[in-house]
Design an enzyme around this catalytic site. Sequence first.
Site, PDB file in Angstrom:
ATOM      1  NE  ARG A   1     129.366 -28.108   8.965  1.00  0.00           N
ATOM      2  CZ  ARG A   1     130.376 -28.961   9.076  1.00  0.00           C
ATOM      3  NH1 ARG A   1     131.585 -28.596   8.669  1.00  0.00           N
ATOM      4  NH2 ARG A   1     130.197 -30.160   9.602  1.00  0.00           N
TER       5      ARG A   1
ATOM      6  CD  GLU B   1     135.181 -29.290   5.671  1.00  0.00           C
ATOM      7  OE1 GLU B   1     134.744 -29.739   4.598  1.00  0.00           O
ATOM      8  OE2 GLU B   1     135.607 -29.999   6.595  1.00  0.00           O
TER       9      GLU B   1
ATOM     10  NE  ARG C   1     128.478 -35.499   2.315  1.00  0.00           N
ATOM     11  CZ  ARG C   1     129.473 -34.614   2.227  1.00  0.00           C
ATOM     12  NH1 ARG C   1     130.205 -34.350   3.304  1.00  0.00           N
ATOM     13  NH2 ARG C   1     129.736 -34.014   1.089  1.00  0.00           N
TER      14      ARG C   1
ATOM     15  NE  ARG D   1     129.961 -33.970  12.522  1.00  0.00           N
ATOM     16  CZ  ARG D   1     131.009 -33.937  11.699  1.00  0.00           C
ATOM     17  NH1 ARG D   1     130.993 -34.658  10.599  1.00  0.00           N
ATOM     18  NH2 ARG D   1     132.066 -33.209  11.982  1.00  0.00           N
TER      19      ARG D   1
ATOM     20  CB  SER E   1     136.877 -29.759   1.290  1.00  0.00           C
ATOM     21  OG  SER E   1     136.813 -29.888   2.693  1.00  0.00           O
TER      22      SER E   1
END
Length: 457
Positions: A410, A368, A272, A287, A371
């Site tokens: 993460r 996070e 990404r 990130r 999701s």
Amino acid sequence: MLSRQFVRENPETVREALDNKGVDVDLDRILEVDDEWRDLKAEGDDLRHERNEVSSKIGQLKQEGKEEEAEEAIERSSELKERIEEVEERADDLEAELEERLLELPQIPHESVPVGEDESENVERRRELFDDRRDLPEDVVPHYDLGEELDILDFERGAKVSGGGFYFAKGDGARLEHALVQFMLDVHREQDYVDVFPPIPVNSASMRGTGQFPKFTEDAYRLGGSNEEEYDDDDLWLLPTAEVPVTNMYRDEILLSEDLPLKHQAYSPNFRREAGEHGTETRGIVRVHQFNKVEMVNFVEPEESYERFEGLVAEAEEVLQRLELPYRILEMCTGDLGFTQAKKYDLEVWAPGDDMEDGPAVGGRWLEVSSVSNFEDFQARRAGIQYRPEKHESAEYVHTLNGSGLAVPRIVVAILEYYQNEDGTVDVPEALQPYMGGQEVIEGGEKVGESALGAQD
């Protein structure tokens, strides 16, 4: 996507969803196009009916010797043919425009989703394993510093090889990532997931099917072209999540009711172009542009999707439970729900190395790691994924759901910070030790090269 019939019959519901999700779409234009398209289709049907009647009379008129009337009928048939062609051409243009504009409409939030403008209005549903935290060093070293000190994370060489946002995991760092992937896959196999090892490049049609396109093209890595250039269905992109290939496995197919629920899990690297400000919140591996993740994708009958949604949440959080990492569950409000989701929960792990404003009172921050989303039939309509309740019944659209199980970097951050010891070593969570050959502590490796000596050019 939303069906044109739903949009036509529920314009105020769609308008409310646009407002609540903060999406700017010209709904009035969509309704105008749909109205004109339907008028033209009706006109076309009437014209074809009239032309058939006129054409059927021509032979009879000629047989009866009514040549003048026959010529008038032939002329009228020709006029009708020209008008039909005009109507059909205009209707085709409108239908193409309508299909493109319908792709811009977001999913309608489920009625239970809290209304809010942005992430500040998300609702914390519960915290787990937070009240019985392990004892931490007085000063927890952030993962990016500790990783370099232990020589298990190398950001400088990652940037040299691939650019900013890429990193090397080395030694026990690489071993930890491999262990986490295998551990997560094993947990989900116990939950009756079937493994899928998907292709990494995905085509534009697949990206559109799951809702990444056309809205999020700027975040994707394109193969063999610029993101700004036009693309067609066959152009390839590096997958941003295994959700894309796994969901599109069944694109334009009809499943059977006995196939459902269908539960797949897939490990993949993910790519990404993460946008956002640089700084403490994005420093290290929180990130990055490439990261490992295990994804869970479910295909279910509509009446079972919200029960399955709660089950999917439990399946994702079992990984955190077994790793004994404190975490919380957030319900997304409408303004932070996302384009494709009808309902979404985020699982956020606690990482104590950096204090953030939105972190808990004891310090640290929330990251996070999953999701969990219910898309209802939104993706299935875009991708053409249906099922037949009974073999003799008409096909209906399935409901799709997915959730990360989990995002690996993460979790690495949380382990390095939460399982950190005073001497700078890191305990390996008990559940992971069998996946690391029984290793109980990460002590780091020896740096190599002149840089290890602090040499200057």
